[in-house]
Design a protein around this motif. Structure first.
Motif, PDB file in Angstrom:
ATOM      1  N   SER A 269      21.239 -25.336  28.579  1.00 31.22           N
ATOM      2  CA  SER A 269      22.226 -25.370  29.653  1.00 31.22           C
ATOM      3  C   SER A 269      23.332 -24.359  29.370  1.00 31.22           C
ATOM      4  CB  SER A 269      22.818 -26.771  29.773  1.00 31.22           C
ATOM      5  OG  SER A 269      23.777 -26.785  30.785  1.00 31.22           O
TER       6      SER A 269
ATOM      7  N   ASP B 229      25.817 -23.768  31.641  1.00 28.58           N
ATOM      8  CA  ASP B 229      27.031 -24.128  32.374  1.00 28.58           C
ATOM      9  C   ASP B 229      27.740 -25.347  31.801  1.00 28.58           C
ATOM     10  OD1 ASP B 229      25.000 -25.805  33.043  1.00 28.58           O
ATOM     11  OD2 ASP B 229      25.432 -25.845  35.193  1.00 28.58           O
ATOM     12  N   MET B 230      27.336 -25.802  30.619  1.00 23.62           N
ATOM     13  CA  MET B 230      27.978 -26.948  29.985  1.00 23.62           C
ATOM     14  C   MET B 230      29.257 -26.485  29.288  1.00 23.62           C
ATOM     15  SD  MET B 230      26.338 -29.637  27.289  1.00 23.62           S
ATOM     16  CE  MET B 230      25.086 -30.194  28.397  1.00 23.62           C
ATOM     17  N   ARG B 231      30.329 -27.290  29.372  1.00 28.27           N
ATOM     18  CA  ARG B 231      31.599 -26.897  28.759  1.00 28.27           C
ATOM     19  C   ARG B 231      31.492 -26.824  27.243  1.00 28.27           C
ATOM     20  NH1 ARG B 231      35.955 -30.664  31.563  1.00 28.27           N
ATOM     21  NH2 ARG B 231      34.768 -32.067  30.279  1.00 28.27           N
ATOM     22  N   ASP B 232      30.931 -27.881  26.624  1.00 28.31           N
ATOM     23  CA  ASP B 232      30.830 -27.916  25.165  1.00 28.31           C
ATOM     24  C   ASP B 232      29.446 -28.429  24.768  1.00 28.31           C
ATOM     25  OD1 ASP B 232      31.475 -27.766  22.512  1.00 28.31           O
ATOM     26  OD2 ASP B 232      32.647 -29.613  22.477  1.00 28.31           O
TER      27      ASP B 232
END
Length: 175
Positions: free
Chosen positions: A66, A68-71
């Motif tokens: 992924s 587009d995941m922040r962390d």
């Protein structure tokens, strides 16, 4: 678009891997022709191993695939921990067994070392009860140790033989 294709390919590979592992756990060679009675871990242990590996692979798809995941770091760490834990449980499931015989008990440890304890070679035995289960710890003359749940595996004959052998070893020789 490329990230979506990568995710789909990773999920398909993970599912195929889990299907192959679960299938191999349930399709064992027929040992009845050999007349060998081996006591193995319960099939639920194999199912738990497959579930841990599947969860780990799913978390790896989320953590590594992924963009587009922040962390993504927690998912990456969780995926590695789950896969390693699943592989260790799978290793224990595939390797461990007990093979009680008439005058000896053969067994394989979790890490694959095969050992045999003859009843006459037992120098000490200790029996404890934990949560209603009888745990027998046996030591042979060459230092080989075995700790087994007698009630879960139906080894009452082995427990009686171990008790007799340890008592005979402790008894002083008569002149």
């Amino acid at each position: 678009m490329t990230a979506l294709v990568l995710k789909i390919v990773l999920v398909v590979i993970a599912l195929l891997f889990v299907v192959v592992i679960v299938r191999s756990l349930f399709l064992r060679p027929n040992s009845s022709a050999k007349q060998i009675v081996r006591i193995r871990l319960h099939k639920a242990v194999g199912i738990v191993a497959a579930a841990l590996i599947a969860l780990g692979l799913f978390a790896s798809v989320l953590g590594f695939g992924s963009g587009d995941m922040r962390d993504p770091v927690p998912f990456r760490i969780a995926s590695v921990v789950l896969v390693v834990a699943g592989l260790l449980v799978l290793l224990a499931y595939r390797n461990w067994y007990l093979e009680p015989g008439r005058d000896a008990i053969a067994f394989r440890t979790v890490f694959g070392a095969e050992r045999v304890i003859r009843h006459r070679d037992i120098v000490s035995q200790r029996s404890t009860v934990r949560r209603g289960r009888r745990i027998l710890a046996v030591t042979s003359s060459d230092g080989t140790r075995l700790r087994v749940d007698v009630t879960a595996h139906g080894l009452s004959q082995f427990a009686a033989a171990a008790e007799r052998a340890a008592a005979a070893h402790r008894a002083p020789a008569r002149p």
